[in-house]
Design a protein around this motif. Structure first.
Motif, PDB file in Angstrom:
ATOM      1  N   ILE A 189     -49.423  20.706 -24.807  1.00  0.00           N
ATOM      2  CA  ILE A 189     -50.798  20.709 -25.318  1.00  0.00           C
ATOM      3  C   ILE A 189     -51.361  22.127 -25.325  1.00  0.00           C
ATOM      4  CG2 ILE A 189     -53.175  19.994 -24.779  1.00  0.00           C
ATOM      5  CD1 ILE A 189     -51.995  17.266 -23.923  1.00  0.00           C
ATOM      6  N   GLY A 190     -50.954  22.946 -24.389  1.00  0.00           N
ATOM      7  CA  GLY A 190     -51.452  24.312 -24.321  1.00  0.00           C
ATOM      8  C   GLY A 190     -50.648  25.317 -25.132  1.00  0.00           C
ATOM      9  N   ASN A 191     -49.688  24.862 -25.922  1.00  0.00           N
ATOM     10  CA  ASN A 191     -48.782  25.755 -26.639  1.00  0.00           C
ATOM     11  C   ASN A 191     -49.267  25.995 -28.074  1.00  0.00           C
ATOM     12  OD1 ASN A 191     -46.581  26.713 -28.240  1.00  0.00           O
ATOM     13  ND2 ASN A 191     -45.161  26.047 -26.647  1.00  0.00           N
ATOM     14  N   ASP A 192     -49.716  27.211 -28.348  1.00  0.00           N
ATOM     15  CA  ASP A 192     -50.251  27.545 -29.674  1.00  0.00           C
ATOM     16  C   ASP A 192     -49.188  27.544 -30.767  1.00  0.00           C
ATOM     17  OD1 ASP A 192     -52.826  27.728 -28.738  1.00  0.00           O
ATOM     18  OD2 ASP A 192     -52.806  29.915 -28.540  1.00  0.00           O
ATOM     19  N   GLU A 193     -47.931  27.817 -30.432  1.00  0.00           N
ATOM     20  CA  GLU A 193     -46.870  27.782 -31.442  1.00  0.00           C
ATOM     21  C   GLU A 193     -46.711  26.368 -31.999  1.00  0.00           C
ATOM     22  OE1 GLU A 193     -43.134  29.638 -30.409  1.00  0.00           O
ATOM     23  OE2 GLU A 193     -44.208  31.147 -29.227  1.00  0.00           O
ATOM     24  N   LEU A 194     -46.851  25.371 -31.136  1.00  0.00           N
ATOM     25  CA  LEU A 194     -46.761  23.980 -31.595  1.00  0.00           C
ATOM     26  C   LEU A 194     -47.941  23.655 -32.501  1.00  0.00           C
ATOM     27  CD1 LEU A 194     -45.652  22.343 -28.226  1.00  0.00           C
ATOM     28  CD2 LEU A 194     -44.203  23.007 -30.158  1.00  0.00           C
ATOM     29  N   LEU A 195     -49.082  24.203 -32.186  1.00  0.00           N
ATOM     30  CA  LEU A 195     -50.274  23.991 -33.011  1.00  0.00           C
ATOM     31  C   LEU A 195     -50.081  24.584 -34.408  1.00  0.00           C
ATOM     32  CD1 LEU A 195     -53.141  22.866 -33.093  1.00  0.00           C
ATOM     33  CD2 LEU A 195     -53.931  25.069 -32.193  1.00  0.00           C
ATOM     34  N   THR A 196     -49.371  25.678 -34.497  1.00  0.00           N
ATOM     35  CA  THR A 196     -49.114  26.313 -35.793  1.00  0.00           C
ATOM     36  C   THR A 196     -48.358  25.374 -36.725  1.00  0.00           C
ATOM     37  OG1 THR A 196     -49.118  28.498 -34.788  1.00  0.00           O
ATOM     38  CG2 THR A 196     -47.988  28.299 -36.901  1.00  0.00           C
ATOM     39  N   LYS A 197     -47.377  24.639 -36.218  1.00  0.00           N
ATOM     40  CA  LYS A 197     -46.619  23.672 -37.022  1.00  0.00           C
ATOM     41  C   LYS A 197     -47.545  22.567 -37.519  1.00  0.00           C
ATOM     42  CE  LYS A 197     -43.342  20.705 -38.361  1.00  0.00           C
ATOM     43  NZ  LYS A 197     -43.936  19.766 -39.279  1.00  0.00           N
ATOM     44  N   ILE A 198     -48.413  22.095 -36.667  1.00  0.00           N
ATOM     45  CA  ILE A 198     -49.334  21.012 -37.029  1.00  0.00           C
ATOM     46  C   ILE A 198     -50.306  21.487 -38.109  1.00  0.00           C
ATOM     47  CG2 ILE A 198     -51.157  19.503 -36.130  1.00  0.00           C
ATOM     48  CD1 ILE A 198     -49.473  19.814 -33.380  1.00  0.00           C
ATOM     49  N   VAL A 199     -50.822  22.690 -37.963  1.00  0.00           N
ATOM     50  CA  VAL A 199     -51.726  23.256 -38.960  1.00  0.00           C
ATOM     51  C   VAL A 199     -51.006  23.387 -40.306  1.00  0.00           C
ATOM     52  CG1 VAL A 199     -53.021  25.335 -39.610  1.00  0.00           C
ATOM     53  CG2 VAL A 199     -53.232  24.398 -37.297  1.00  0.00           C
ATOM     54  N   ALA A 200     -49.737  23.787 -40.277  1.00  0.00           N
ATOM     55  CA  ALA A 200     -48.967  23.899 -41.528  1.00  0.00           C
ATOM     56  C   ALA A 200     -48.850  22.532 -42.206  1.00  0.00           C
ATOM     57  CB  ALA A 200     -47.587  24.483 -41.253  1.00  0.00           C
ATOM     58  N   ASP A 201     -48.601  21.478 -41.417  1.00  0.00           N
ATOM     59  CA  ASP A 201     -48.548  20.125 -41.984  1.00  0.00           C
ATOM     60  C   ASP A 201     -49.893  19.758 -42.620  1.00  0.00           C
ATOM     61  OD1 ASP A 201     -45.929  19.778 -41.154  1.00  0.00           O
ATOM     62  OD2 ASP A 201     -46.394  18.222 -39.664  1.00  0.00           O
ATOM     63  N   VAL A 202     -50.970  20.029 -41.918  1.00  0.00           N
ATOM     64  CA  VAL A 202     -52.310  19.718 -42.432  1.00  0.00           C
ATOM     65  C   VAL A 202     -52.564  20.469 -43.736  1.00  0.00           C
ATOM     66  CG1 VAL A 202     -54.795  19.974 -41.992  1.00  0.00           C
ATOM     67  CG2 VAL A 202     -53.289  19.092 -40.185  1.00  0.00           C
TER      68      VAL A 202
END
Length: 172
Positions: A119-132
């Protein structure tokens, strides 16, 4: 499928379904439990369909759940997504959904400590933002939203009716 997509089935299958989903969406959970098993048995497991899952979180809790599913890696992604959907009502109705969510992932080998680190990992958030962003480019407005062989299909009805409608759209 795009590089980094999560694909269930053969990536070179003759038919591709792209599903934009949110892990807090009850309709997405229904699709996972009521439609996907039949679709899997009749088309995905037979090599006729590749199912691509792309995140389209509807709130911060869904984003955190998505980060956990991304954090476990490609080999366990679908198991974690399935576990989150199957236990969705338990964790989503809790006063502390993230805390309850991570408890329910022990059954798929994710410790609460691992989940909170994801949950605290910004790299994982980057993948989710790309999907969005891919969903926004395609004008996704709600979840689940399906695209079948590049054509907008929308949100399928539930249960056997939904599976039947998808199979019909594929031309069986």
């Amino acid at each position: 499928p795009l590089p980094g997509d999560h694909v269930l089935g053969r990536p070179d299958a003759p038919n591709v379904i792209i599903d934009y989903f949110s892990l807090t969406c009850p309709h997405c959970a229904n699709f996972n439990v009521a439609v996907l098993p039949r679709l899997r048995a009749e088309a995905i497991d037979k090599g006729r369909v590749a199912l691509v899952l792309r995140h389209y979180p509807s709130d911060s809790v869904a984003t955190h759940a998505a980060q956990i599913s991304e954090g476990v890696g490609a080999a366990r992604f679908f198991d974690v997504v399935d576990a989150l959907f199957r236990n969705q009502i338990d964790w989503l109705t809790s006063p502390m959904p993230e805390v309850e969510m991570v408890k329910g992932l022990k059954s798929v080998g994710v410790s609460p400590e691992q989940a909170m680190a994801f949950i605290g990992n910004d790299e994982l958030l980057t993948k989710i933002v790309a999907d969005v962003q891919t969903g926004q480019a395609l004008r996704v407005r709600a979840t689940p939203t399906l695209f079948i062989n590049g054509q907008f299909y929308g949100s399928p009805p539930g249960g056997a009716e939904g599976a039947e409608a998808i199979l019909a759209a594929l031309g069986r």
